[in-house]
Design a protein around this motif. Structure first.
Motif, PDB file in Angstrom:
ATOM      1  N   VAL A 227      69.928  15.541  63.957  1.00  0.00           N
ATOM      2  CA  VAL A 227      69.409  14.218  64.307  1.00  0.00           C
ATOM      3  C   VAL A 227      68.826  14.307  65.712  1.00  0.00           C
ATOM      4  N   ASN A 229      67.826  12.429  68.894  1.00  0.00           N
ATOM      5  CA  ASN A 229      68.129  11.153  69.528  1.00  0.00           C
ATOM      6  C   ASN A 229      67.231  10.983  70.752  1.00  0.00           C
ATOM      7  N   GLU A 253      61.920  18.834  65.416  1.00  0.00           N
ATOM      8  CA  GLU A 253      61.193  19.134  64.191  1.00  0.00           C
ATOM      9  C   GLU A 253      60.801  20.608  64.143  1.00  0.00           C
ATOM     10  N   LEU A 264      67.422  15.308  59.819  1.00  0.00           N
ATOM     11  CA  LEU A 264      67.901  14.099  59.142  1.00  0.00           C
ATOM     12  C   LEU A 264      67.167  12.851  59.620  1.00  0.00           C
ATOM     13  N   GLY A 265      66.623  12.895  60.813  1.00  0.00           N
ATOM     14  CA  GLY A 265      65.896  11.741  61.307  1.00  0.00           C
ATOM     15  C   GLY A 265      65.757  11.760  62.804  1.00  0.00           C
ATOM     16  N   ARG A 266      64.961  10.817  63.322  1.00  0.00           N
ATOM     17  CA  ARG A 266      64.731  10.709  64.766  1.00  0.00           C
ATOM     18  C   ARG A 266      65.001   9.275  65.174  1.00  0.00           C
ATOM     19  N   VAL A 267      65.840   9.104  66.188  1.00  0.00           N
ATOM     20  CA  VAL A 267      66.230   7.762  66.624  1.00  0.00           C
ATOM     21  C   VAL A 267      65.577   7.482  67.973  1.00  0.00           C
ATOM     22  N   ALA A 295      66.162   3.669  61.801  1.00  0.00           N
ATOM     23  CA  ALA A 295      66.303   5.117  61.857  1.00  0.00           C
ATOM     24  C   ALA A 295      67.755   5.520  61.610  1.00  0.00           C
ATOM     25  N   TYR A 296      68.698   4.813  62.251  1.00  0.00           N
ATOM     26  CA  TYR A 296      70.120   5.106  62.028  1.00  0.00           C
ATOM     27  C   TYR A 296      70.470   4.968  60.545  1.00  0.00           C
ATOM     28  N   ALA A 298      68.621   5.130  57.911  1.00  0.00           N
ATOM     29  CA  ALA A 298      68.038   6.170  57.071  1.00  0.00           C
ATOM     30  C   ALA A 298      68.854   7.458  57.171  1.00  0.00           C
ATOM     31  N   VAL A 299      69.281   7.794  58.404  1.00  0.00           N
ATOM     32  CA  VAL A 299      70.074   9.018  58.593  1.00  0.00           C
ATOM     33  C   VAL A 299      71.413   8.886  57.874  1.00  0.00           C
ATOM     34  N   ARG A 302      71.076   9.425  54.234  1.00  0.00           N
ATOM     35  CA  ARG A 302      70.892  10.845  53.880  1.00  0.00           C
ATOM     36  C   ARG A 302      72.207  11.593  53.922  1.00  0.00           C
TER      37      ARG A 302
END
Lengths: 320, 294
Positions: A227, A229, A253, A264-267, A295-296, A298-299, A302
């Protein structure tokens, strides 16, 4: 510190009981006999205990201050929004426990019951345990060397009465040392779903996270994903985005692509996140419309899915 | 021990025994740090508040004041200083006086020692328990040929554990020891730093002061200042603990970028907006040292 010689090679080491620093240690004979190298009986006890815990997730990062505790807390909040999901949050950052403050539980105490230590419950389905609940004042420093920290972690895993739990989230301190090795060792028999690695976009942080990935690979701990952050900051006045921690090497990324790990995602960095943590409130409910909340969520979704797919079936090891 | 032999190979070869470097002390020249004017421990209970950044910048600011500075990077699991000072990939060599530190500038006014120089690959994890970490820190203090230094800046990992106890124990013989405590403004960070101040008190460390980092971000588009991580926490903490407050350093993306790559940090540094804040802090430290030494 008490009783352990300064340069103790560790009871499991080949030098146990034979090193120069072992001279005069009350445990010298015990260590030299090799008993220390045998597996700790607690591993088996913890496996029994963990039968009541469906999923076990570690939140890791080589770097400090990237948002491990903030993420752990919000993962717990997010999962516990479903009333039928039982969530346990364990803070093993012995020297810098932030979870009590972030969860709004500062000053709470742990109670002893017949079946072990009772965690502090924030809601019926969200239990929290931290060394912070064992300190008498917020100024108290836990100045412990490795062996004492390990003993505490063992107690947290073996002696806390979590009850039937769907998710156990473990928040860790920065680094790749005693706490991390102990967690992996004690949970080896029970199995760990995997680790969520937290980073910020700049290379100085990514460099430490790559070390953490190399640690996960060395101890064969599966990685659920990374993740990122504090990605970008949107000025509340002009609504333009700036990079406070510039991703000079492509951010998480590029690192994930290079190492073959899921992102998993970007916050994004929202000043309200820090304020919510200071007040001990869930940012997810404080700012339901913020892009960071989306964003949180979505993570968290997942992670929920990936746990559903890969369930560690108890034995034989963290790779199952 | 031949001069110029790379130390890294020997350190890692000796690893399985559980003791780093084997028989240290055999080549030990006493008093490698005997000439040091002042030792500054940079501490913080919290991670990621900018200990390494403050250490590196403080070293540069002291260098700008004409001082000879050493930096000891005691963060063994996450060494960041070599990258920040563009010394990554350099090697440590052996001489008669001990390990030769890496000099980051041609004038040799900043000497640096870090576990980062002993790793074969920069991404390698140092997965060590406490006793091994303590042993290496002692070696960094005793066996590095620091040469004459006006200041030794010691960058530490977050927490109050093995590395901190080892550092304080190894440096205690030098009377000129003081701690600089770094925090960010939000309450969660200040909570951890309060514990670090308790550590200083228990360890008998003189606290030179508190530095607040990442206070306020000036939007490069509209110059609006936003307190990303709240505000005022450092000053309040200093007042609460009865120690001096040395100043606030703003969040500065130019500095972050400069620390990351791009250009020569040593040259660029005075142009960054964080520089006035940092040089004022360095000035306070210089003045304080002058009074304690006289």
């Amino acid at each position: 510190m008490e009783g352990v010689p300064q340069d103790c090679p560790g009871a499991g080491s080949a030098q146990a009981g034979r090193g120069s620093s072992c001279q005069g240690c009350p445990n010298q004979r015990l260590c030299a006999s090799g008993a220390g190298a045998a597996p700790d009986p607690a591993v088996e006890e913890i496996r029994e205990k963990m039968k009541a815990v469906r999923h076990r997730i570690l939140v890791l990062s080589g770097k400090g201050g990237v948002g491990k505790s903030t993420f752990s807390a919000h993962l717990a909040h997010g999962l516990a929004e479903d009333e039928d999901t039982q969530v346990a949050l364990l803070d093993v950052d012995i020297c810098g426990p932030s979870i009590p403050k972030i969860m709004g539980l500062e000053g709470e105490q742990v109670h002893q019951s017949g079946s072990g230590w009772s965690p502090v419950f924030l809601a019926d389905n969200l239990g929290v345990m931290s060394v912070g609940f064992l300190l008498s004042s917020p100024d108290d420093a836990v100045i412990w060397r490795g062996p004492k920290k390990n003993g505490m972690i063992k107690q947290f895993l073996r002696d806390v009465d979590w009850g039937d739990v769907d998710f156990l989230i473990v928040d860790t301190p920065p680094g790749t040392s005693d706490e991390h090795l102990s967690l992996v060792q004690y949970l080896a028999a029970a199995g760990i779903n995997g680790a969520v690695l937290i980073t910020t976009p700049q290379e100085v942080a990514l460099q430490d996270v790559r070390r953490e990935i190399s640690f996960c690979r060395k101890v064969r701990l599966p990685i659920l994903g990374v993740v990122e952050n504090m990605t970008g900051f949107v000025c509340p006045k002009c609504k333009k985005e700036s990079q406070i921690f510039p991703p000079t090497t492509g951010g998480a990324e590029a690192m994930c692509q290079a190492l073959g790990i899921p992102l998993l995602g970007r916050v994004p960095l929202d000043p309200l996140i820090g304020k919510s943590c200071d007040r001990g409130q869930s940012f997810l409910t404080e700012a339901p419309d913020s892009p960071a909340t989306a964003a949180y969520r979505a993570v968290i979704q997942r992670i929920r899915e990936s746990c559903r797919q890969h369930r560690p079936e108890g034995a034989p090891g963290p790779n199952s | 021990m031949t001069a110029g032999e790379c130390v890294a190979a020997r350190v890692w070869a000796a690893e399985p025994s559980g003791h780093i470097g084997g028989t240290w002390g055999a080549w030990l020249e006493p008093g490698n740090l005997a000439g040091v004017g002042r030792i500054l421990l940079v501490l913080s209970g919290k991670g990621g508040v900018g200990k390494s950044t403050v250490s590196a910048e403080l070293a540069l600011a002291l260098r700008h004041a004409g001082k000879k500075v050493g930096i000891l990077d005691a963060d063994l699991c996450g060494p960041s200083i070599p990258r920040m000072l563009r010394a990554q990939g350099r090697a440590v060599h052996q001489c008669d006086g001990g390990w030769v530190p890496v000099f980051v500038d041609p004038e040799k006014s900043i000497a640096l020692m870090s576990v980062g120089f002993l790793l074969e690959k920069p991404d390698e994890a140092v997965v060590w328990r406490g006793p091994k970490k303590s042993a290496l820190i002692k070696q960094f203090v005793r066996d590095v040929a620091w040469g004459p230094l006006d200041y030794l800046v010691v960058d530490t990992p977050p927490g109050t554990s093995d590395e901190h106890m080892a550092t304080v124990e190894a440096l205690r013989p030098y009377s000129c020891l003081g701690a600089l405590v770094v925090t960010t403004p939000q309450a969660v960070a200040v909570g951890d730093v309060r514990r670090e101040l308790t550590f200083c008190r228990k360890a008998g460390l003189q606290v030179i002061g508190v530095v607040e980092n990442m206070s306020g971000f000036v939007c490069p588009h509209c110059t609006e200042c936003t307190n990303v991580f709240s505000t005022g926490g450092g000053e309040e903490l200093a007042r609460h603990a009865g120690v001096p407050f040395l100043g606030s350093v703003p969040l500065d993306p130019t500095l972050a970028r400069s620390l990351e790559e791009g250009g020569d940090f040593i040259q660029d540094f005075p142009k960054s907006p964080a520089f006035p804040a940092l040089s004022a802090i360095a000035q306070k430290i210089l003045e304080q040292t002058a009074t304690t030494l006289s």
